[in-house]
Design a protein around this motif. Structure first.
Motif, PDB file in Angstrom:
ATOM      1  N   VAL A  18      -3.909  -0.910   6.900  1.00 52.82           N
ATOM      2  CA  VAL A  18      -2.723  -0.166   6.381  1.00 52.82           C
ATOM      3  C   VAL A  18      -1.970  -0.317   7.568  1.00 52.82           C
ATOM      4  CG1 VAL A  18      -1.811   1.961   5.642  1.00 52.82           C
ATOM      5  CG2 VAL A  18      -3.819   1.479   4.947  1.00 52.82           C
TER       6      VAL A  18
ATOM      7  N   PRO B 208      -3.855  -6.729  -2.649  1.00 45.73           N
ATOM      8  CA  PRO B 208      -3.074  -5.782  -2.107  1.00 45.73           C
ATOM      9  C   PRO B 208      -1.788  -5.514  -2.877  1.00 45.73           C
ATOM     10  CG  PRO B 208      -3.112  -7.161  -0.337  1.00 45.73           C
ATOM     11  CD  PRO B 208      -4.114  -7.584  -1.317  1.00 45.73           C
TER      12      PRO B 208
ATOM     13  N   ALA C 113      -1.353   5.959   0.252  1.00 46.88           N
ATOM     14  CA  ALA C 113      -1.570   4.341   0.343  1.00 46.88           C
ATOM     15  C   ALA C 113      -2.952   4.111   0.461  1.00 46.88           C
ATOM     16  CB  ALA C 113      -0.892   4.148   1.540  1.00 46.88           C
TER      17      ALA C 113
ATOM     18  N   THR D 217      -1.927  -2.943   3.393  1.00 46.35           N
ATOM     19  CA  THR D 217      -0.817  -2.108   2.591  1.00 46.35           C
ATOM     20  C   THR D 217       0.280  -1.572   3.680  1.00 46.35           C
ATOM     21  OG1 THR D 217      -2.507  -1.452   1.200  1.00 46.35           O
ATOM     22  CG2 THR D 217      -0.487  -0.056   1.413  1.00 46.35           C
TER      23      THR D 217
ATOM     24  N   ARG E 201      -9.292  -4.845   4.228  1.00 46.68           N
ATOM     25  CA  ARG E 201      -7.917  -3.896   4.059  1.00 46.68           C
ATOM     26  C   ARG E 201      -7.523  -3.241   5.207  1.00 46.68           C
ATOM     27  NH1 ARG E 201      -6.662  -3.396  -1.259  1.00 46.68           N
ATOM     28  NH2 ARG E 201      -4.829  -3.435  -0.182  1.00 46.68           N
TER      29      ARG E 201
ATOM     30  N   LEU F 261      -6.211   2.596  -2.149  1.00 48.79           N
ATOM     31  CA  LEU F 261      -7.117   1.631  -1.749  1.00 48.79           C
ATOM     32  C   LEU F 261      -8.482   2.045  -2.546  1.00 48.79           C
ATOM     33  CD1 LEU F 261      -6.894   0.980   2.071  1.00 48.79           C
ATOM     34  CD2 LEU F 261      -6.020  -0.380   0.187  1.00 48.79           C
TER      35      LEU F 261
ATOM     36  N   ALA G 164       0.848  -8.619   3.448  1.00 48.88           N
ATOM     37  CA  ALA G 164       0.403  -7.786   2.491  1.00 48.88           C
ATOM     38  C   ALA G 164      -0.621  -8.593   1.681  1.00 48.88           C
ATOM     39  CB  ALA G 164       1.244  -7.337   1.085  1.00 48.88           C
TER      40      ALA G 164
ATOM     41  N   SER H 166      -2.534  -3.869  -5.763  1.00 51.41           N
ATOM     42  CA  SER H 166      -2.715  -2.479  -5.754  1.00 51.41           C
ATOM     43  C   SER H 166      -1.516  -1.640  -5.278  1.00 51.41           C
ATOM     44  CB  SER H 166      -3.425  -2.383  -4.118  1.00 51.41           C
ATOM     45  OG  SER H 166      -3.897  -1.041  -3.897  1.00 51.41           O
ATOM     46  N   ARG H 167      -0.339  -2.195  -4.863  1.00 47.78           N
ATOM     47  CA  ARG H 167       0.793  -1.626  -4.745  1.00 47.78           C
ATOM     48  C   ARG H 167       1.337  -1.288  -6.126  1.00 47.78           C
ATOM     49  NH1 ARG H 167       2.040   1.243  -0.668  1.00 47.78           N
ATOM     50  NH2 ARG H 167       3.556   1.729  -1.976  1.00 47.78           N
TER      51      ARG H 167
END
Ligand code: AMP
Ligand code: MG
Length: 404
Positions: free
Chosen positions: A72, A356, A260, A176, A70, A264, A171, A359-360
């Motif tokens: 960002v 991800p 954001a 993210t 992960r 996670l 993504a 996740s969004r």
């Protein structure tokens, strides 16, 4: 740890999200959508958020160090004087610079020009565990190039598609994406540029070309409107941040970044070695005296860890329950591609860290949950600043270039 009052009545992820009804011509760039306080409250709350952001960033970094995928990416766009540098300094500057990959994109160099416009962008993407920050980005390739006429109009839709595809891949690889467009008004930009001229210590910031750009104001606004309409997707939505009040734009971006990272849902990574075995190995190298000392400290260390974890969990729970929704009083509900998660979708957490995109979506799903949970909280938070108004219409009512 969290002492300052959270005066967000609407989560900026929804209050600022670019939707189909966004109209830059009537966007109030001095509004403070979603925030029910003033500058002082914002400063106090940002300090709290800074501590949380730092802790979240450390966890992200730890995951990156232990095989996590992960990261960002904060993409900051805006015209000259919109405050991009201030976001980097005051928002990103709150976390450990070792965990940040910052890249400012200027006029492409001769070497860069030999490649596809996304080439330099790909190379600047954050590695796992990092917070990447783009001060300007590939969006310049559909903004300045368009205004200058160096990009053929026929090529524009193709670039939008290409950018959307690119961001979807980014993504999907675990990043993210948080996109913010800082929107300064025409008058405020004039004032900020004049200040650069009036102060010898700001001359270095002034570029005569800034006035050329300013003279193309309408063309830039039109190009921005198109970007916001065509490249706000569910994996990489745009947030349109009124930027005439710097304290607000910094506060809003802080919150977007914090949320954001909260989304996670990162715990501390599990070690890939055995604790007891490693303890034995280390102990074998230490003196009896040191071992007694370590044994005496161990309890305190564990207690201190537990306290820190409990505080962190409480702050995250608080942040996670931040008010959301409130879209009903905004003209632009939801992104053009639609973002409502399917019922039953939940936050992925560590287990879903490969997804991800989910996740969004989950973030948005949770927004709905949050809205339900936070009704009482929202009522509780006093509309101290109702005179700062523009609230009912999300602050999008008055024009960005009055008096032109
Ligand atoms: P600054 O952000 O003030 O350092 O300025 C950077 C300059 O580089 C701005 O004028 C941008 O418009 C310009 N720029 C950034 N990316 C591109 C690009 N892809 N093509 C042309 N100009 C660019
Ligand atoms: Mg500049």
């Amino acid at each position: 740890m969290a002492d300052a009052e959270n005066l967000w009545s609407t989560d900026p992820a929804s209050a600022l999200r670019a939707g189909p009804e966004l109209d830059l011509a009537t966007l109030d760039r001095s509004a403070t959508p979603g925030w029910e306080g003033g500058k002082g409250e914002a400063r106090a709350f940002m300090a709290d958020r800074g501590r949380l952001l730092s802790e979240l960033q450390e966890r992200l970094f730890a995951h990156g160090r232990t095989g996590g995928d992960r990261s960002v990416l904060l993409i900051v766009q805006g015209l000259d004087t919109a405050g991009k540098g201030g976001i980097v300094r005051h928002v990103v500057g709150m976390v450990d610079p070792q965990g940040v990959a910052l890249r400012a994109f200027g006029v492409p160099t001769a070497a860069e020009r030999r490649h596809h416009y996304l080439w330099r962008v790909r190379r600047a993407l954050p590695r796992p565990g990092l917070i990447g920050v783009f001060d300007r980005s590939h969006y310049e390739d559909v903004l300045v190039t368009r205004v200058h006429g160096t990009l053929d109009e026929d090529a524009v839709p193709r670039r939008f598609d290409e950018i959307n595809r690119f961001e979807r891949q980014v993504a999907a690889s675990g990043t993210t994406i948080v996109k913010v467009a800082l929107m300064v008004s025409y008058e405020e930009q004039g004032l900020r540029l004049m200040k650069r001229l009036d102060r010898p210590d700001k001359h270095w910031k002034y570029d005569p070309g800034d006035v050329d750009t300013r003279q193309e104001w309408d063309a830039y606004q039109a190009a921005y409107a198109d970007v916001l309409a065509r490249t706000s997707t569910d994996v990489a939505p745009w947030h349109v941040v009124p930027a005439d009040r710097k304290w607000y734009s910094r506060l809003a971006v802080t919150e977007l970044l914090t949320q954001a990272l909260v989304d996670l849902d990162l715990g501390w990574p599990r070690p890939r070695w055995r604790l007891d075995a490693q303890k034995r190995r280390l102990a074998a190298t230490m003196s009896a005296e040191s071992l007694r000392q370590a044994a005496a400290d161990a309890e305190d260390e564990l207690a201190s860890y537990r306290q820190a974890e409990a505080e962190f969990a409480a702050v995250v729970a608080e942040a996670d329950a931040s008010p959301s929704d409130g879209r009903s009083d905004l003209a632009d509900g939801g992104g053009p591609t639609g973002t409502t998660a399917a019922p039953g979708e939940r936050k992925g957490g560590n287990k879903a860290s490969k997804k991800p995109a989910k996740s969004r979506n989950d973030g948005h799903k949770r927004s709905t949950d949050k809205a339900e949970r936070s009704t009482a909280k929202t009522k509780k938070s006093p509309a101290k600043n109702s005179q700062k108004s523009g609230k009912k219409d999300g602050g999008r009512k008055s024009g960005g270039k009055k008096g032109r």
